[in-house]
Design a protein around this motif. Sequence first.
Motif, mmCIF file in Angstrom:
data_model
loop_
_atom_site.group_PDB
_atom_site.id
_atom_site.type_symbol
_atom_site.label_atom_id
_atom_site.label_comp_id
_atom_site.label_asym_id
_atom_site.label_seq_id
_atom_site.Cartn_x
_atom_site.Cartn_y
_atom_site.Cartn_z
ATOM 1 N N LEU A 36 7.276 -5.558 -6.840
ATOM 2 C CA LEU A 36 6.163 -5.084 -7.738
ATOM 3 C C LEU A 36 6.176 -3.537 -8.016
ATOM 4 O O LEU A 36 6.288 -3.195 -8.946
ATOM 5 N N PRO A 37 5.934 -2.733 -6.780
ATOM 6 C CA PRO A 37 5.952 -1.416 -6.890
ATOM 7 C C PRO A 37 7.340 -0.712 -7.227
ATOM 8 O O PRO A 37 7.492 -0.006 -7.912
ATOM 9 N N ARG A 38 8.157 -1.388 -6.941
ATOM 10 C CA ARG A 38 9.474 -1.105 -7.255
ATOM 11 C C ARG A 38 9.978 -1.198 -8.871
ATOM 12 O O ARG A 38 10.404 -0.359 -9.408
ATOM 13 N N ALA A 39 9.589 -2.278 -9.269
ATOM 14 C CA ALA A 39 9.516 -2.594 -10.590
ATOM 15 C C ALA A 39 8.845 -1.405 -11.460
ATOM 16 O O ALA A 39 9.035 -1.094 -12.583
ATOM 17 N N LEU A 40 7.604 -1.297 -11.112
ATOM 18 C CA LEU A 40 6.769 -0.229 -11.870
ATOM 19 C C LEU A 40 7.470 1.006 -11.782
ATOM 20 O O LEU A 40 7.442 1.930 -12.679
ATOM 21 N N ASP A 41 8.070 1.646 -10.333
ATOM 22 C CA ASP A 41 8.826 2.876 -10.531
ATOM 23 C C ASP A 41 9.760 2.914 -11.398
ATOM 24 O O ASP A 41 10.139 3.784 -12.002
ATOM 25 N N HIS A 42 10.512 1.625 -11.508
ATOM 26 C CA HIS A 42 11.830 1.626 -12.522
ATOM 27 C C HIS A 42 11.278 1.801 -13.785
ATOM 28 O O HIS A 42 12.018 2.508 -14.581
ATOM 29 N N HIS A 43 10.049 1.127 -14.152
ATOM 30 C CA HIS A 43 9.571 1.238 -15.538
ATOM 31 C C HIS A 43 9.203 2.713 -15.681
ATOM 32 O O HIS A 43 9.619 3.173 -16.993
ATOM 33 N N PRO A 97 13.294 5.868 -1.194
ATOM 34 C CA PRO A 97 14.217 6.745 -2.005
ATOM 35 C C PRO A 97 15.693 6.149 -1.742
ATOM 36 O O PRO A 97 16.550 6.509 -1.033
ATOM 37 N N TYR A 98 16.037 5.059 -2.493
ATOM 38 C CA TYR A 98 17.333 4.665 -2.628
ATOM 39 C C TYR A 98 17.560 4.184 -3.909
ATOM 40 O O TYR A 98 16.794 4.063 -4.845
ATOM 41 N N GLY A 99 18.974 4.126 -4.429
ATOM 42 C CA GLY A 99 19.578 3.692 -5.530
ATOM 43 C C GLY A 99 18.982 4.874 -6.716
ATOM 44 O O GLY A 99 19.341 6.003 -6.318
ATOM 45 N N ARG A 100 18.661 4.475 -7.866
ATOM 46 C CA ARG A 100 18.448 5.582 -8.921
ATOM 47 C C ARG A 100 17.201 6.394 -8.323
ATOM 48 O O ARG A 100 16.861 7.657 -8.891
ATOM 49 N N HIS A 101 16.497 6.158 -7.360
ATOM 50 C CA HIS A 101 15.442 6.726 -6.853
ATOM 51 C C HIS A 101 15.653 7.699 -5.538
ATOM 52 O O HIS A 101 14.947 8.370 -5.077
ATOM 53 N N GLU A 102 17.119 7.730 -5.203
ATOM 54 C CA GLU A 102 17.440 8.414 -4.121
ATOM 55 C C GLU A 102 17.206 10.052 -4.234
ATOM 56 O O GLU A 102 17.413 10.576 -5.155
ATOM 57 N N ARG A 103 16.792 10.597 -3.243
ATOM 58 C CA ARG A 103 16.518 11.982 -3.190
ATOM 59 C C ARG A 103 16.452 12.676 -1.709
ATOM 60 O O ARG A 103 16.665 11.831 -0.725
ATOM 61 N N GLN A 104 16.723 13.788 -1.769
ATOM 62 C CA GLN A 104 16.866 14.581 -0.382
ATOM 63 C C GLN A 104 15.476 14.671 0.139
ATOM 64 O O GLN A 104 14.478 14.203 -0.095
ATOM 65 N N GLY A 105 15.650 14.834 1.558
ATOM 66 C CA GLY A 105 14.587 14.941 2.435
ATOM 67 C C GLY A 105 13.962 13.697 3.274
ATOM 68 O O GLY A 105 13.167 13.758 3.880
ATOM 69 N N PHE A 106 15.028 12.807 3.325
ATOM 70 C CA PHE A 106 14.775 11.513 4.025
ATOM 71 C C PHE A 106 15.880 11.157 5.082
ATOM 72 O O PHE A 106 16.019 9.884 5.349
ATOM 73 N N GLY A 107 16.377 12.320 5.732
ATOM 74 C CA GLY A 107 17.259 12.105 6.861
ATOM 75 C C GLY A 107 18.716 11.735 6.357
ATOM 76 O O GLY A 107 18.884 11.645 5.146
ATOM 77 N N PRO A 108 19.462 11.381 7.342
ATOM 78 C CA PRO A 108 21.037 10.986 7.252
ATOM 79 C C PRO A 108 21.064 9.736 6.370
ATOM 80 O O PRO A 108 20.233 8.925 6.404
ATOM 81 N N THR A 109 22.102 9.845 5.495
ATOM 82 C CA THR A 109 22.573 8.522 4.832
ATOM 83 C C THR A 109 23.796 7.842 5.049
ATOM 84 O O THR A 109 24.631 8.429 5.898
ATOM 85 N N VAL A 110 23.872 6.574 4.665
ATOM 86 C CA VAL A 110 25.296 5.828 4.537
ATOM 87 C C VAL A 110 25.583 5.429 3.268
ATOM 88 O O VAL A 110 24.908 5.450 2.407
ATOM 89 N N GLY A 161 0.507 -1.245 -0.027
ATOM 90 C CA GLY A 161 -0.118 -0.083 -0.045
ATOM 91 C C GLY A 161 0.884 1.186 -0.005
ATOM 92 O O GLY A 161 0.613 2.325 -0.872
ATOM 93 N N LEU A 162 1.942 1.118 0.778
ATOM 94 C CA LEU A 162 2.859 2.573 0.836
ATOM 95 C C LEU A 162 3.408 2.754 -0.407
ATOM 96 O O LEU A 162 3.431 3.645 -0.882
ATOM 97 N N LEU A 163 4.026 1.547 -0.988
ATOM 98 C CA LEU A 163 4.938 1.895 -2.000
ATOM 99 C C LEU A 163 4.054 2.200 -3.524
ATOM 100 O O LEU A 163 4.669 2.469 -4.339
ATOM 101 N N ARG A 164 2.867 1.920 -3.543
ATOM 102 C CA ARG A 164 1.999 2.436 -4.616
ATOM 103 C C ARG A 164 1.852 3.954 -4.412
ATOM 104 O O ARG A 164 1.486 4.375 -5.510
ATOM 105 N N PHE A 165 2.347 4.546 -3.416
ATOM 106 C CA PHE A 165 2.315 6.093 -3.246
ATOM 107 C C PHE A 165 3.645 6.597 -2.970
ATOM 108 O O PHE A 165 3.769 7.800 -3.449
ATOM 109 N N ILE A 166 4.490 5.986 -2.422
ATOM 110 C CA ILE A 166 5.971 6.513 -2.394
ATOM 111 C C ILE A 166 6.877 5.849 -2.676
ATOM 112 O O ILE A 166 6.924 4.400 -2.547
ATOM 113 N N THR A 167 7.785 6.299 -3.435
ATOM 114 C CA THR A 167 8.969 5.512 -4.107
ATOM 115 C C THR A 167 9.866 5.397 -3.080
ATOM 116 O O THR A 167 10.542 6.408 -2.594
#
Length: 252
Positions: A223-230, A31-44, A23-29
Motif C-alpha cells: 500500500l505505501p509503495r502504491a501511494l509512492d508510485h501514484h 529505494p529501488y526501481g523507479r525510486h532508486e537513489r544514492q545514499g543507500f550503500g552498495p548495489t547489485v 510505519g517506516l514506509l509511510r515516511f521512507i520510500t
Amino acid sequence: MTESEWYSGAVVLLYVLAAVTFGLLRFITAPYGRHERQGFGPTVPARLGWVVMESPSGLGFALIFLASGGFEKGLAPVALFGLWQLHYTFRTFIFPFRMRVGRPMPVFVMGLAILFNCLNAYVNARWIGHFGSYPADWVTDPRFVIGSGLFLAGFAINLHSDGVLRRLRAPGETGYCIPHEGLHRYVSAPNYFGEIIEWTGFALATWSPAGLGFAVYSVANLLPRALDHHRWYHATFEDYPPERKALIPFVL
C-alpha cells in the motif's frame, strides 16, 4: 523452548514486522526501481537482486514442506504448495529475466527481503506441512475454493499488469511512460493490487494465522509503495489521468 513455541513467536513476529514496515514506509520510500537513489550503500544488478532475494521464498518453502512430510498429508496441502510455488517460480525465475535493464538494487534492500522471505517461507510451509490440519474434503470447502479462485485471479492481474509495463519499453529503453491498458486505466499500481488479492486468497484457502500474517504484511508493504508510485506518476507526467486511484479501483 519447543518448536511449537518458537513457531508461535515467529508468526507473531510476522505481524510485528507488518506494523513496523507500514510505519517506516509511510515516511521512507524504499529505494529501488523507479525510486532508486544514492545514499543507500552498495548495489547489485536488478535481475541478480530479484533472483537472490526471492529464492528463499520458493526454494526454502519447498525444502521445509518436504522435510515436514507435507506431500504425505493429502491433496489440500499439496494444492496449497502448488499455489505458493506458482507465484514464486514466476517471481524468482521468470519475472527478473523479462525485465528490461533495471536500475540497481541496494544490497541492504535485498538483505532485508531475504530475511523476511526466510521467515515467511518457514511459518507458511511449516503450517501447511506440519502444524495445520486439513481434512480430505478441504479442497471442496468454500474457504479453499474461494481463496484459490482469488489467488489465481490476483496472479492473473499481477501477470497482465507487469506485461503492460514491460511492453511500454522498446528493447534497450529504460525510461518510463504512462500505461493505459487493463487495470492501469483505473489505478497506478494494479500489479500490487493483484498481489494483495493473491495473498488474501491464500490466507482464506489456508485458513491459518501464518497465511493471514502474510496477507497483512503484503498490504503493509505494498500500500505505501502504491501511494509512492501514484505520487511519482503525478510528479513526473503533467498529463497523468487525474481520475486514477493509487491501488484499489474507484476507492483508494
